[in-house]
Design a protein around this motif. Sequence first.
Motif, short mmCIF file in Angstrom:
data_model
loop_
_atom_site.label_atom_id
_atom_site.label_comp_id
_atom_site.label_asym_id
_atom_site.label_seq_id
_atom_site.Cartn_x
_atom_site.Cartn_y
_atom_site.Cartn_z
N THR A 114 -3.10 0.36 10.19
CA THR A 114 -3.84 0.40 11.44
C THR A 114 -2.89 0.13 12.61
O THR A 114 -1.70 -0.14 12.42
CB THR A 114 -4.97 -0.62 11.42
OG1 THR A 114 -4.43 -1.92 11.13
CG2 THR A 114 -6.01 -0.27 10.35
N ASP A 115 -3.41 0.19 13.83
CA ASP A 115 -2.56 0.08 15.01
C ASP A 115 -1.79 -1.24 15.08
O ASP A 115 -0.66 -1.27 15.56
CB ASP A 115 -3.41 0.24 16.28
CG ASP A 115 -3.94 1.65 16.46
OD1 ASP A 115 -3.38 2.57 15.83
OD2 ASP A 115 -4.91 1.84 17.22
N GLU A 116 -2.41 -2.33 14.63
CA GLU A 116 -1.75 -3.63 14.74
C GLU A 116 -0.85 -3.94 13.54
O GLU A 116 -0.16 -4.96 13.52
CB GLU A 116 -2.79 -4.74 14.89
CG GLU A 116 -3.64 -5.00 13.66
CD GLU A 116 -4.85 -4.08 13.53
OE1 GLU A 116 -5.69 -4.34 12.65
OE2 GLU A 116 -4.93 -3.11 14.32
N VAL A 117 -0.84 -3.07 12.54
CA VAL A 117 -0.05 -3.29 11.32
C VAL A 117 1.26 -2.53 11.42
O VAL A 117 1.28 -1.35 11.77
CB VAL A 117 -0.84 -2.85 10.07
CG1 VAL A 117 0.06 -2.85 8.83
CG2 VAL A 117 -2.04 -3.77 9.85
N GLY A 118 2.37 -3.21 11.09
CA GLY A 118 3.67 -2.56 11.12
C GLY A 118 4.23 -2.23 9.76
O GLY A 118 5.07 -1.34 9.62
N LEU A 119 3.79 -2.94 8.71
CA LEU A 119 4.33 -2.75 7.37
C LEU A 119 3.24 -2.99 6.34
O LEU A 119 2.56 -4.02 6.37
CB LEU A 119 5.49 -3.72 7.12
CG LEU A 119 6.11 -3.74 5.72
CD1 LEU A 119 6.80 -2.40 5.43
CD2 LEU A 119 7.11 -4.90 5.59
N VAL A 120 3.08 -2.02 5.45
CA VAL A 120 2.15 -2.16 4.32
C VAL A 120 2.97 -2.24 3.04
O VAL A 120 3.78 -1.35 2.76
CB VAL A 120 1.16 -0.98 4.24
CG1 VAL A 120 0.23 -1.15 3.04
CG2 VAL A 120 0.36 -0.85 5.54
N CYS A 121 2.79 -3.30 2.30
CA CYS A 121 3.40 -3.44 0.98
C CYS A 121 2.29 -3.58 -0.05
O CYS A 121 1.13 -3.79 0.31
CB CYS A 121 4.33 -4.64 0.92
SG CYS A 121 5.78 -4.51 2.00
N ALA A 122 2.63 -3.46 -1.31
CA ALA A 122 1.65 -3.63 -2.38
C ALA A 122 2.16 -4.68 -3.35
O ALA A 122 3.36 -4.77 -3.63
CB ALA A 122 1.41 -2.31 -3.11
#
Length: 386
Positions: free
Chosen positions: A157-165
């Motif tokens: 989303t707009d406020e998220v810079g990095l998605v990890c699992a």
Amino acid sequence: MTAYTVLTWAAGGYWMIAVVLLVVSVAATIAQPWLAARRATRRDQPPVSVVLPVKMLDDQFDRTQESALMQQYRDFDVTVASTDVDGPAVRRMRAILARYPAVPSRILLSTAKFAVSPKVDNLYAPFMQATHDVILMKDANVLLEPDALAQHVRQLTDEVGLVCAIPYCARLENFAAHVEAAIINGPHARILFLASALGQGHGIGKIMLFRRSDFLRAGGFDAISHTVGEDNALAKAMRRVGKRPVFSHRPVRQELGARAFDDVYQRQLRWMVIRRNDEIISFLAEPICQAVPAVIASALAAPLVGIAPIAAASATLMLWFALETLLSVAKGWQLSWAAPAVFVVREATMLAVWLNAWVTDQVVWARDSVNARAGAKPSPVPHEEG
């Protein structure tokens, strides 16, 4: 008040904190997919460049790498990066790519030599030359489900810079693999799932999904070239520019196969040294996630409640093992009939790794010896297409 009394009460307090953390983290591990899914509010599917850094020809290589090309996603391309475009791993990748002509793909030769981590050197060319702003990086031993890319993008989303699992280990083929899985699926996973349930995220490099524009604004490679923990450094850099790292609601499957125990030890030591250098509080608190210190604390505190020390220690050990075993059953993670022995060896290994991490900076990455405190050069060298 005598020193013995102080020690007894301190041990009792430690035991209480450790057991509460155990119970709460088990509950959070079960609840996290539902909690994190509620935060996955993105509905569009931007074009994505999938980056596959390649070095060695590991077991199940075709299966794990091919999973990146089987994504049920509207618009994505695949870039393979390697320091040797004529090596066996890249030759195998050429054959895999040829089976999916509908997926735009290419192979890049990585010649950069500026970072502490060889992995960061290998990522320079594909990150900078990626066709799209949104980039997904996947490790070679990660198996993606067909809808994984679409699911992970929901978190960006707009406020998220990095998605990890959060990774979990599967396809365990020998005792050493079960020990490594008991570490990753056990204390490591529990604490990460707990952090995610509380709305926190960290850098875990099995997969990383981010926007290149955010990455460059956060400092680009200068922000991650100084450490072998590039995933954690990227999460920190994103926070500095106001972008949160988050864990996906979809965990990622890490294929282990057969492991050599020395490789398991060296990999855990590398991660522990990274935490010592980059997350000192997490490093110092590491023993509270382990069973052995809690078992010792229970024996010391047993006289406070009129229990024999051996009984308290045995009860704590059985409680710890039972809760983690039930958690694995609930999550559908692979178990072995040798689970009690695996548990004991895991505890000894984790304690040994933690103690070793106090006195070494030399770690192993992909069979190369790397000094975790070695300085990075200020800028990358040019790269070229292979």
